[in-house]
Design a protein around this motif. Structure first.
Motif, PDB file in Angstrom:
ATOM      1  N   LEU A  23      -3.381  -2.430   9.479  1.00 10.23           N
ATOM      2  CA  LEU A  23      -3.853  -1.225   8.952  1.00 10.23           C
ATOM      3  C   LEU A  23      -3.724  -0.142  10.037  1.00 10.23           C
ATOM      4  O   LEU A  23      -3.437   1.085   9.580  1.00 10.23           O
ATOM      5  CB  LEU A  23      -5.474  -1.191   8.986  1.00 10.23           C
ATOM      6  CG  LEU A  23      -6.076  -1.915   7.666  1.00 10.23           C
ATOM      7  CD1 LEU A  23      -7.622  -2.158   7.841  1.00 10.23           C
ATOM      8  CD2 LEU A  23      -5.765  -1.134   6.305  1.00 10.23           C
ATOM      9  N   SER A  24      -3.640  -0.470  11.269  1.00  6.35           N
ATOM     10  CA  SER A  24      -3.148   0.605  12.368  1.00  6.35           C
ATOM     11  C   SER A  24      -1.512   0.675  12.187  1.00  6.35           C
ATOM     12  O   SER A  24      -1.107   2.019  12.455  1.00  6.35           O
ATOM     13  CB  SER A  24      -3.268  -0.332  13.788  1.00  6.35           C
ATOM     14  OG  SER A  24      -4.803  -0.260  14.099  1.00  6.35           O
ATOM     15  N   TYR A  25      -0.820  -0.392  11.913  1.00  6.44           N
ATOM     16  CA  TYR A  25       0.475  -0.085  11.583  1.00  6.44           C
ATOM     17  C   TYR A  25       0.802   1.049  10.628  1.00  6.44           C
ATOM     18  O   TYR A  25       1.667   1.835  10.817  1.00  6.44           O
ATOM     19  CB  TYR A  25       1.245  -1.263  11.326  1.00  6.44           C
ATOM     20  CG  TYR A  25       2.755  -1.173  10.931  1.00  6.44           C
ATOM     21  CD1 TYR A  25       3.707  -1.174  11.897  1.00  6.44           C
ATOM     22  CD2 TYR A  25       3.152  -1.145   9.757  1.00  6.44           C
ATOM     23  CE1 TYR A  25       5.312  -0.877  11.468  1.00  6.44           C
ATOM     24  CE2 TYR A  25       4.471  -0.835   9.201  1.00  6.44           C
ATOM     25  CZ  TYR A  25       5.551  -1.090  10.254  1.00  6.44           C
ATOM     26  OH  TYR A  25       6.606  -0.712   9.791  1.00  6.44           O
ATOM     27  N   LEU A  44       3.830   4.737   9.778  1.00  5.62           N
ATOM     28  CA  LEU A  44       4.501   5.218   8.454  1.00  5.62           C
ATOM     29  C   LEU A  44       4.306   6.422   8.019  1.00  5.62           C
ATOM     30  O   LEU A  44       3.304   7.178   8.158  1.00  5.62           O
ATOM     31  CB  LEU A  44       4.139   4.225   7.516  1.00  5.62           C
ATOM     32  CG  LEU A  44       4.462   2.646   7.600  1.00  5.62           C
ATOM     33  CD1 LEU A  44       3.976   1.760   6.395  1.00  5.62           C
ATOM     34  CD2 LEU A  44       5.892   2.407   7.809  1.00  5.62           C
ATOM     35  N   LYS A  45       5.060   7.127   7.187  1.00  2.67           N
ATOM     36  CA  LYS A  45       4.953   8.525   6.715  1.00  2.67           C
ATOM     37  C   LYS A  45       3.618   8.676   5.779  1.00  2.67           C
ATOM     38  O   LYS A  45       3.416   9.647   5.596  1.00  2.67           O
ATOM     39  CB  LYS A  45       6.250   9.151   5.945  1.00  2.67           C
ATOM     40  CG  LYS A  45       6.589   8.155   4.780  1.00  2.67           C
ATOM     41  CD  LYS A  45       7.954   8.487   4.032  1.00  2.67           C
ATOM     42  CE  LYS A  45       8.130   7.920   2.727  1.00  2.67           C
ATOM     43  NZ  LYS A  45       9.063   8.610   2.281  1.00  2.67           N
ATOM     44  N   CYS A  56       4.448   1.187  17.554  1.00  2.00           N
ATOM     45  CA  CYS A  56       5.272   1.101  16.130  1.00  2.00           C
ATOM     46  C   CYS A  56       6.797   0.223  16.430  1.00  2.00           C
ATOM     47  O   CYS A  56       7.373   0.070  15.561  1.00  2.00           O
ATOM     48  CB  CYS A  56       5.492   2.611  15.817  1.00  2.00           C
ATOM     49  SG  CYS A  56       4.053   3.309  15.434  1.00  2.00           S
ATOM     50  N   ALA A  57       7.019   0.180  17.513  1.00  2.00           N
ATOM     51  CA  ALA A  57       8.401  -0.785  17.625  1.00  2.00           C
ATOM     52  C   ALA A  57       8.286  -2.342  17.152  1.00  2.00           C
ATOM     53  O   ALA A  57       9.184  -2.814  17.080  1.00  2.00           O
ATOM     54  CB  ALA A  57       8.912  -0.675  19.206  1.00  2.00           C
ATOM     55  N   ARG A  58       7.022  -2.683  17.280  1.00  2.00           N
ATOM     56  CA  ARG A  58       6.628  -3.814  16.957  1.00  2.00           C
ATOM     57  C   ARG A  58       6.836  -4.115  15.313  1.00  2.00           C
ATOM     58  O   ARG A  58       6.236  -3.151  14.620  1.00  2.00           O
ATOM     59  CB  ARG A  58       5.254  -4.466  17.297  1.00  2.00           C
ATOM     60  CG  ARG A  58       5.210  -4.445  18.934  1.00  2.00           C
ATOM     61  CD  ARG A  58       3.972  -4.574  19.478  1.00  2.00           C
ATOM     62  NE  ARG A  58       2.960  -5.504  18.657  1.00  2.00           N
ATOM     63  CZ  ARG A  58       1.544  -5.564  18.760  1.00  2.00           C
ATOM     64  NH1 ARG A  58       0.957  -4.667  19.204  1.00  2.00           N
ATOM     65  NH2 ARG A  58       0.980  -6.556  17.947  1.00  2.00           N
ATOM     66  N   SER A  59       6.713  -5.180  14.628  1.00  2.00           N
ATOM     67  CA  SER A  59       6.813  -5.528  13.217  1.00  2.00           C
ATOM     68  C   SER A  59       5.158  -5.641  12.925  1.00  2.00           C
ATOM     69  O   SER A  59       4.298  -5.950  13.776  1.00  2.00           O
ATOM     70  CB  SER A  59       7.529  -6.810  13.064  1.00  2.00           C
ATOM     71  OG  SER A  59       8.914  -7.022  13.160  1.00  2.00           O
ATOM     72  N   ALA A  60       4.920  -5.251  11.695  1.00  2.00           N
ATOM     73  CA  ALA A  60       3.925  -5.438  11.223  1.00  2.00           C
ATOM     74  C   ALA A  60       3.448  -6.914  11.170  1.00  2.00           C
ATOM     75  O   ALA A  60       4.262  -7.464  10.627  1.00  2.00           O
ATOM     76  CB  ALA A  60       3.614  -4.587   9.780  1.00  2.00           C
ATOM     77  N   LEU A  84       0.828  -1.244  -0.013  1.00  2.66           N
ATOM     78  CA  LEU A  84      -0.051   0.163  -0.232  1.00  2.66           C
ATOM     79  C   LEU A  84       0.906   1.267  -0.117  1.00  2.66           C
ATOM     80  O   LEU A  84       0.473   2.318  -0.849  1.00  2.66           O
ATOM     81  CB  LEU A  84      -1.279   0.106   1.113  1.00  2.66           C
ATOM     82  CG  LEU A  84      -2.407  -0.361   0.917  1.00  2.66           C
ATOM     83  CD1 LEU A  84      -3.028  -0.224   2.215  1.00  2.66           C
ATOM     84  CD2 LEU A  84      -2.876   0.571  -0.128  1.00  2.66           C
ATOM     85  N   PRO A  85       2.077   1.366   1.033  1.00  4.70           N
ATOM     86  CA  PRO A  85       2.700   2.528   0.826  1.00  4.70           C
ATOM     87  C   PRO A  85       3.210   2.917  -0.619  1.00  4.70           C
ATOM     88  O   PRO A  85       3.108   4.239  -0.997  1.00  4.70           O
ATOM     89  CB  PRO A  85       3.852   2.227   2.026  1.00  4.70           C
ATOM     90  CG  PRO A  85       3.059   1.398   2.821  1.00  4.70           C
ATOM     91  CD  PRO A  85       2.487   0.453   1.993  1.00  4.70           C
ATOM     92  N   THR A  86       3.544   1.961  -1.342  1.00  9.61           N
ATOM     93  CA  THR A  86       4.253   2.471  -2.490  1.00  9.61           C
ATOM     94  C   THR A  86       2.973   2.986  -3.420  1.00  9.61           C
ATOM     95  O   THR A  86       3.172   4.072  -4.289  1.00  9.61           O
ATOM     96  CB  THR A  86       4.770   1.357  -3.288  1.00  9.61           C
ATOM     97  OG1 THR A  86       6.055   0.927  -2.470  1.00  9.61           O
ATOM     98  CG2 THR A  86       5.252   1.660  -4.760  1.00  9.61           C
TER      99      THR A  86
END
Length: 358
Positions: free
Chosen positions: A69-71, A76-77, A115-119, A40-42
Protein backbone atom coordinates in the motif's frame (compact mmCIF):
# COMPACT_ATOMS: atom_id res chain seq x y z
CA UNK A 1 -10.84 -2.70 15.07
CA UNK A 2 -13.61 -5.20 15.81
CA UNK A 3 -13.88 -8.95 16.22
CA UNK A 4 -15.98 -10.78 13.66
CA UNK A 5 -16.30 -14.45 14.52
CA UNK A 6 -12.86 -16.03 14.04
CA UNK A 7 -11.45 -12.85 12.48
CA UNK A 8 -10.42 -9.36 13.47
CA UNK A 9 -11.50 -6.58 11.12
CA UNK A 10 -9.65 -3.25 11.03
CA UNK A 11 -12.19 -0.95 9.43
CA UNK A 12 -10.79 2.07 7.60
CA UNK A 13 -7.12 1.27 8.07
CA UNK A 14 -6.84 3.78 5.23
CA UNK A 15 -9.68 6.29 4.98
CA UNK A 16 -10.22 8.19 1.74
CA UNK A 17 -9.91 11.99 1.95
CA UNK A 18 -13.08 12.80 0.00
CA UNK A 19 -16.45 11.96 1.49
CA UNK A 20 -19.10 10.48 -0.78
CA UNK A 21 -22.57 9.53 0.41
CA UNK A 22 -26.12 9.24 -0.81
CA UNK A 23 -26.48 9.26 -4.58
CA UNK A 24 -23.51 11.53 -5.23
CA UNK A 25 -21.43 8.61 -6.49
CA UNK A 26 -21.14 4.81 -6.60
CA UNK A 27 -18.83 2.80 -4.35
CA UNK A 28 -16.98 -0.11 -5.91
CA UNK A 29 -16.61 -2.78 -3.21
CA UNK A 30 -13.92 -5.42 -3.66
CA UNK A 31 -11.43 -7.69 -1.90
CA UNK A 32 -7.86 -8.94 -2.32
CA UNK A 33 -4.62 -10.24 -0.89
CA UNK A 34 -1.55 -8.05 -1.21
CA UNK A 35 -0.62 -10.11 -4.27
CA UNK A 36 -3.55 -8.52 -6.15
CA UNK A 37 -2.68 -4.91 -5.38
CA UNK A 38 -0.82 -4.45 -8.65
CA UNK A 39 -4.29 -4.34 -10.26
CA UNK A 40 -5.33 -1.27 -8.27
CA UNK A 41 -3.71 1.47 -10.45
CA UNK A 42 -5.66 0.38 -13.55
CA UNK A 43 -8.89 0.16 -11.56
CA UNK A 44 -8.35 3.63 -10.05
CA UNK A 45 -7.61 5.17 -13.45
CA UNK A 46 -10.85 3.82 -14.91
CA UNK A 47 -13.20 4.10 -11.92
CA UNK A 48 -12.20 7.46 -10.31
CA UNK A 49 -14.88 7.16 -7.64
CA UNK A 50 -15.01 5.62 -4.13
CA UNK A 51 -13.50 2.16 -3.69
CA UNK A 52 -13.94 0.10 -0.53
CA UNK A 53 -11.25 -2.60 -0.46
CA UNK A 54 -10.95 -5.47 2.05
CA UNK A 55 -7.55 -7.17 2.25
CA UNK A 56 -6.79 -10.52 3.87
CA UNK A 57 -3.61 -9.83 5.86
CA UNK A 58 -2.56 -12.61 8.26
CA UNK A 59 0.87 -13.24 9.79
CA UNK A 60 3.76 -12.00 7.65
CA UNK A 61 1.32 -11.05 4.88
CA UNK A 62 0.35 -8.08 7.06
CA UNK A 63 3.75 -6.39 6.68
CA UNK A 64 3.81 -7.04 2.95
CA UNK A 65 0.30 -5.60 2.66
CA UNK A 66 1.36 -2.38 4.42
CA UNK A 67 4.51 -2.13 2.28
CA UNK A 68 2.51 -2.72 -0.91
CA UNK A 69 0.00 0.00 0.00
CA UNK A 70 2.86 2.38 0.81
CA UNK A 71 4.44 1.67 -2.57
CA UNK A 72 1.18 2.45 -4.37
CA UNK A 73 0.58 5.65 -2.40
CA UNK A 74 4.10 7.12 -2.46
CA UNK A 75 5.66 5.75 -5.65
CA UNK A 76 3.01 5.70 -8.38
CA UNK A 77 1.21 8.52 -10.19
CA UNK A 78 -2.08 7.04 -8.97
CA UNK A 79 -1.11 7.84 -5.37
CA UNK A 80 -3.30 10.94 -5.41
CA UNK A 81 -6.27 8.90 -6.67
CA UNK A 82 -5.69 6.45 -3.81
CA UNK A 83 -5.77 9.24 -1.25
CA UNK A 84 -8.94 10.71 -2.72
CA UNK A 85 -10.98 7.58 -3.36
CA UNK A 86 -9.62 4.46 -1.62
CA UNK A 87 -10.64 3.08 1.77
CA UNK A 88 -8.84 -0.07 2.95
CA UNK A 89 -10.02 -2.56 5.57
CA UNK A 90 -7.83 -5.37 6.90
CA UNK A 91 -9.20 -8.80 7.79
CA UNK A 92 -6.99 -10.95 10.02
CA UNK A 93 -7.38 -14.54 11.19
CA UNK A 94 -7.57 -14.44 15.02
CA UNK A 95 -5.07 -17.30 15.35
CA UNK A 96 -2.54 -15.62 13.08
CA UNK A 97 -2.25 -12.08 14.43
CA UNK A 98 0.76 -10.27 12.85
CA UNK A 99 3.68 -9.61 15.18
CA UNK A 100 3.82 -5.93 14.19
CA UNK A 101 0.17 -5.53 15.07
CA UNK A 102 0.79 -7.02 18.50
CA UNK A 103 3.68 -4.63 19.04
CA UNK A 104 2.25 -1.39 17.63
CA UNK A 105 -1.44 -1.81 18.28
CA UNK A 106 -3.91 0.38 16.40
CA UNK A 107 -1.48 3.34 16.26
CA UNK A 108 0.41 1.56 13.46
CA UNK A 109 0.35 3.74 10.31
CA UNK A 110 1.36 3.35 6.68
CA UNK A 111 5.04 4.43 6.47
CA UNK A 112 6.73 6.02 3.41
CA UNK A 113 8.27 3.56 0.95
CA UNK A 114 11.71 3.59 -0.68
CA UNK A 115 10.60 3.71 -4.29
CA UNK A 116 13.86 2.29 -5.65
CA UNK A 117 12.77 -1.06 -4.23
CA UNK A 118 10.29 -3.34 -5.96
CA UNK A 119 6.84 -3.67 -4.48
CA UNK A 120 6.29 -6.90 -2.49
CA UNK A 121 3.60 -8.09 -4.92
CA UNK A 122 6.08 -7.84 -7.80
CA UNK A 123 8.56 -10.36 -6.40
CA UNK A 124 6.37 -12.91 -4.64
CA UNK A 125 4.33 -15.93 -5.73
CA UNK A 126 0.88 -16.64 -4.35
CA UNK A 127 1.90 -20.13 -3.21
CA UNK A 128 4.57 -18.54 -0.96
CA UNK A 129 2.23 -16.17 0.86
CA UNK A 130 1.62 -16.76 4.56
CA UNK A 131 -2.06 -17.66 4.26
CA UNK A 132 -1.34 -20.06 1.41
CA UNK A 133 1.54 -21.86 3.10
CA UNK A 134 -0.50 -22.19 6.29
CA UNK A 135 -3.44 -23.51 4.24
CA UNK A 136 -5.77 -20.91 5.74
CA UNK A 137 -9.23 -20.38 4.32
CA UNK A 138 -9.62 -17.29 2.18
CA UNK A 139 -12.85 -15.85 3.68
CA UNK A 140 -14.10 -14.42 0.40
CA UNK A 141 -17.66 -13.65 1.46
CA UNK A 142 -16.59 -12.04 4.73
CA UNK A 143 -14.21 -9.83 2.73
CA UNK A 144 -16.99 -8.94 0.30
CA UNK A 145 -19.31 -8.03 3.16
CA UNK A 146 -16.72 -5.96 5.03
CA UNK A 147 -16.18 -3.89 1.89
CA UNK A 148 -19.95 -3.37 1.65
CA UNK A 149 -20.31 -2.47 5.36
CA UNK A 150 -17.98 0.48 4.75
CA UNK A 151 -19.66 1.79 1.60
CA UNK A 152 -21.49 5.07 2.24
CA UNK A 153 -23.20 5.62 -1.10
CA UNK A 154 -26.72 4.57 -2.05
CA UNK A 155 -25.48 2.51 -5.01
CA UNK A 156 -22.61 0.04 -4.98
CA UNK A 157 -20.90 -2.17 -7.50
CA UNK A 158 -19.51 -5.35 -5.91
CA UNK A 159 -16.68 -6.76 -8.04
CA UNK A 160 -13.69 -9.00 -7.63
CA UNK A 161 -10.53 -6.93 -8.08
CA UNK A 162 -9.70 -8.72 -11.33
CA UNK A 163 -12.77 -7.18 -13.01
CA UNK A 164 -12.31 -3.82 -14.72
CA UNK A 165 -15.23 -1.46 -15.51
CA UNK A 166 -15.15 1.10 -18.35
CA UNK A 167 -13.89 4.68 -17.83
CA UNK A 168 -16.33 7.42 -16.85
CA UNK A 169 -18.99 4.86 -15.96
CA UNK A 170 -20.09 6.40 -12.64
CA UNK A 171 -21.15 9.75 -14.13
CA UNK A 172 -22.91 8.03 -17.02
CA UNK A 173 -24.82 5.68 -14.73
CA UNK A 174 -26.01 8.38 -12.31
CA UNK A 175 -27.28 10.44 -15.23
CA UNK A 176 -28.92 7.37 -16.78
CA UNK A 177 -30.71 6.20 -13.64
CA UNK A 178 -31.97 9.70 -12.84
CA UNK A 179 -33.48 9.95 -16.33
CA UNK A 180 -35.17 6.55 -16.06
CA UNK A 181 -36.62 7.31 -12.64
CA UNK A 182 -38.01 10.64 -13.86
CA UNK A 183 -39.62 8.97 -16.86
CA UNK A 184 -40.66 5.95 -14.75
CA UNK A 185 -40.13 3.79 -17.79
CA UNK A 186 -39.08 0.15 -17.91
CA UNK A 187 -37.98 -0.03 -14.27
CA UNK A 188 -41.18 -1.27 -12.63
CA UNK A 189 -39.50 -2.41 -9.37
CA UNK A 190 -36.46 -0.17 -8.80
CA UNK A 191 -35.79 -1.40 -5.26
CA UNK A 192 -35.50 -5.02 -6.37
CA UNK A 193 -33.66 -4.38 -9.63
CA UNK A 194 -29.96 -4.62 -10.33
CA UNK A 195 -28.13 -3.20 -13.33
CA UNK A 196 -25.87 -5.74 -14.99
CA UNK A 197 -22.77 -5.06 -17.09
CA UNK A 198 -21.84 -7.82 -19.57
CA UNK A 199 -18.45 -9.32 -18.72
CA UNK A 200 -15.85 -10.31 -21.29
CA UNK A 201 -12.68 -12.37 -21.10
CA UNK A 202 -9.25 -10.89 -21.75
CA UNK A 203 -5.80 -11.92 -22.94
CA UNK A 204 -2.67 -10.53 -21.24
CA UNK A 205 -1.22 -8.92 -24.38
CA UNK A 206 -4.51 -7.35 -25.50
CA UNK A 207 -5.32 -3.68 -24.74
CA UNK A 208 -8.13 -2.81 -22.35
CA UNK A 209 -11.03 -1.47 -24.40
CA UNK A 210 -12.56 1.84 -23.33
CA UNK A 211 -15.64 1.84 -25.57
CA UNK A 212 -17.97 -0.78 -27.00
CA UNK A 213 -16.53 -0.31 -30.50
CA UNK A 214 -13.01 -0.82 -29.15
CA UNK A 215 -14.18 -3.89 -27.27
CA UNK A 216 -15.58 -5.42 -30.47
CA UNK A 217 -12.29 -4.75 -32.26
CA UNK A 218 -10.17 -6.24 -29.45
CA UNK A 219 -12.33 -9.37 -29.18
CA UNK A 220 -12.04 -9.92 -32.92
CA UNK A 221 -8.34 -9.08 -33.33
CA UNK A 222 -7.20 -11.23 -30.40
CA UNK A 223 -9.68 -14.08 -31.00
CA UNK A 224 -11.32 -13.76 -27.60
CA UNK A 225 -14.46 -15.85 -27.87
CA UNK A 226 -14.99 -17.44 -24.45
CA UNK A 227 -18.15 -15.93 -22.95
CA UNK A 228 -18.61 -15.52 -19.23
CA UNK A 229 -21.52 -17.68 -17.97
CA UNK A 230 -21.61 -19.45 -21.38
CA UNK A 231 -24.26 -17.13 -22.81
CA UNK A 232 -22.72 -17.09 -26.26
CA UNK A 233 -25.87 -16.15 -28.19
CA UNK A 234 -26.88 -13.39 -25.78
CA UNK A 235 -23.34 -12.04 -25.78
CA UNK A 236 -23.28 -11.90 -29.59
CA UNK A 237 -26.66 -10.18 -29.63
CA UNK A 238 -25.36 -7.54 -27.22
CA UNK A 239 -22.21 -7.00 -29.30
CA UNK A 240 -24.19 -6.64 -32.52
CA UNK A 241 -26.52 -3.99 -31.08
CA UNK A 242 -25.58 -0.57 -32.48
CA UNK A 243 -24.65 2.11 -29.94
CA UNK A 244 -22.26 4.54 -31.61
CA UNK A 245 -22.36 7.10 -28.78
CA UNK A 246 -21.94 4.50 -26.02
CA UNK A 247 -25.00 5.87 -24.28
CA UNK A 248 -26.23 3.86 -21.31
CA UNK A 249 -29.55 2.20 -21.95
CA UNK A 250 -31.34 -1.00 -21.03
CA UNK A 251 -30.55 -3.85 -23.40
CA UNK A 252 -32.84 -6.43 -21.82
CA UNK A 253 -34.74 -7.29 -18.67
CA UNK A 254 -34.88 -10.76 -17.17
CA UNK A 255 -35.83 -12.70 -14.05
CA UNK A 256 -32.69 -14.80 -14.61
CA UNK A 257 -29.13 -13.73 -13.87
CA UNK A 258 -27.91 -13.90 -17.47
CA UNK A 259 -24.63 -12.09 -18.27
CA UNK A 260 -24.69 -10.57 -14.78
CA UNK A 261 -21.31 -11.19 -13.16
CA UNK A 262 -20.98 -7.55 -12.09
CA UNK A 263 -23.89 -5.25 -11.34
CA UNK A 264 -25.03 -2.04 -9.64
CA UNK A 265 -27.36 -2.49 -6.66
CA UNK A 266 -28.83 -0.56 -3.73
CA UNK A 267 -26.49 -1.39 -0.86
CA UNK A 268 -29.00 -1.24 1.98
CA UNK A 269 -31.60 -3.42 0.23
CA UNK A 270 -29.52 -6.14 -1.40
CA UNK A 271 -28.82 -9.24 0.74
CA UNK A 272 -25.27 -9.70 1.97
CA UNK A 273 -23.11 -12.71 1.12
CA UNK A 274 -23.37 -15.87 3.20
CA UNK A 275 -20.11 -15.98 5.17
CA UNK A 276 -20.37 -19.73 5.73
CA UNK A 277 -19.68 -20.11 2.02
CA UNK A 278 -15.93 -19.69 1.50
CA UNK A 279 -15.56 -20.57 -2.19
CA UNK A 280 -18.55 -18.83 -3.77
CA UNK A 281 -17.83 -18.00 -7.39
CA UNK A 282 -19.49 -15.11 -9.20
CA UNK A 283 -18.63 -16.78 -12.54
CA UNK A 284 -19.99 -20.29 -11.98
CA UNK A 285 -23.79 -20.31 -11.82
CA UNK A 286 -23.74 -23.67 -10.06
CA UNK A 287 -21.66 -22.23 -7.20
CA UNK A 288 -23.17 -18.72 -7.10
CA UNK A 289 -25.35 -18.78 -4.00
CA UNK A 290 -25.96 -15.02 -4.16
CA UNK A 291 -27.47 -15.35 -7.64
CA UNK A 292 -29.86 -18.06 -6.43
CA UNK A 293 -30.93 -15.85 -3.52
CA UNK A 294 -31.66 -12.85 -5.77
CA UNK A 295 -33.59 -14.96 -8.26
CA UNK A 296 -35.56 -16.54 -5.41
CA UNK A 297 -36.47 -13.04 -4.14
CA UNK A 298 -37.83 -12.11 -7.58
CA UNK A 299 -35.16 -9.57 -8.41
CA UNK A 300 -35.14 -8.07 -11.91
CA UNK A 301 -31.84 -8.17 -13.82
CA UNK A 302 -31.47 -5.24 -16.22
CA UNK A 303 -28.60 -5.73 -18.68
CA UNK A 304 -27.13 -2.39 -19.74
CA UNK A 305 -25.87 -1.44 -23.17
CA UNK A 306 -23.07 1.11 -23.45
CA UNK A 307 -21.01 -0.33 -20.57
CA UNK A 308 -19.15 -3.57 -19.91
CA UNK A 309 -16.65 -5.29 -17.64
CA UNK A 310 -13.36 -6.92 -18.61
CA UNK A 311 -12.00 -9.85 -16.62
CA UNK A 312 -8.44 -8.56 -16.57
CA UNK A 313 -6.91 -11.66 -14.95
CA UNK A 314 -7.88 -14.79 -13.06
CA UNK A 315 -8.57 -14.74 -9.33
CA UNK A 316 -5.23 -15.25 -7.59
CA UNK A 317 -6.89 -16.44 -4.37
CA UNK A 318 -8.18 -19.46 -6.30
CA UNK A 319 -4.69 -20.54 -7.33
CA UNK A 320 -4.51 -23.08 -4.51
CA UNK A 321 -6.63 -26.20 -4.41
CA UNK A 322 -10.07 -25.42 -3.06
CA UNK A 323 -12.83 -27.90 -2.28
CA UNK A 324 -15.97 -27.14 -4.29
CA UNK A 325 -19.17 -27.09 -2.29
CA UNK A 326 -21.62 -29.85 -2.97
CA UNK A 327 -24.90 -28.95 -4.66
CA UNK A 328 -26.83 -30.02 -1.53
CA UNK A 329 -24.87 -27.52 0.57
CA UNK A 330 -25.60 -24.70 -1.87
CA UNK A 331 -29.30 -25.64 -1.83
CA UNK A 332 -29.38 -25.74 1.98
CA UNK A 333 -27.79 -22.26 2.26
CA UNK A 334 -30.17 -20.91 -0.39
CA UNK A 335 -33.25 -22.18 1.45
CA UNK A 336 -32.03 -20.53 4.66
CA UNK A 337 -31.59 -17.14 2.96
CA UNK A 338 -34.88 -17.45 1.06
CA UNK A 339 -36.89 -18.16 4.21
CA UNK A 340 -35.14 -15.42 6.17
CA UNK A 341 -35.72 -12.64 3.65
CA UNK A 342 -39.29 -13.64 2.94
CA UNK A 343 -40.06 -13.70 6.67
CA UNK A 344 -38.26 -10.39 7.06
CA UNK A 345 -40.33 -8.74 4.32
CA UNK A 346 -43.51 -10.09 5.86
CA UNK A 347 -42.76 -8.02 9.00
CA UNK A 348 -42.94 -4.77 7.00
CA UNK A 349 -46.23 -2.83 7.14
CA UNK A 350 -48.34 -3.72 4.10
CA UNK A 351 -48.38 -0.16 2.71
CA UNK A 352 -44.61 0.10 2.90
CA UNK A 353 -44.18 -3.34 1.36
CA UNK A 354 -46.41 -2.33 -1.54
CA UNK A 355 -44.28 0.75 -2.11
CA UNK A 356 -41.28 -1.45 -2.75
CA UNK A 357 -42.99 -2.79 -5.84
CA UNK A 358 -43.87 0.48 -7.56
Amino acid sequence: MRQHGNYWVWHDYIRRKHNFNGNKSITLTTHATYMDLGLLPTLLDRWQAPISLSIYACGSDFDKTIQSLSYLIYCLKQGDLMRRFLSVHLVIDSENIPENLKRFGISFITPPYTCARSAPFEKMRQDLTFWNKKKLTYPVNLLRNVARYNAETYYIMALDLQLVPPPNFVKKFLKFVQTYYILKSYISSPYTSVYCLPTFAHKPHAPLAQTKNQLIQVLKEYSITNPIYNHYELQNEWLSTQNSKDDLRIFSSSSKMNMCVGYISINELEPLYDERCDVESIYDRGANLKAKVLVGLNYTFLILDGAFIIRHSLDSWKSIDLVRMQHKTILKFWLTWYKFYNNFLSLEPEAKRDNLNV
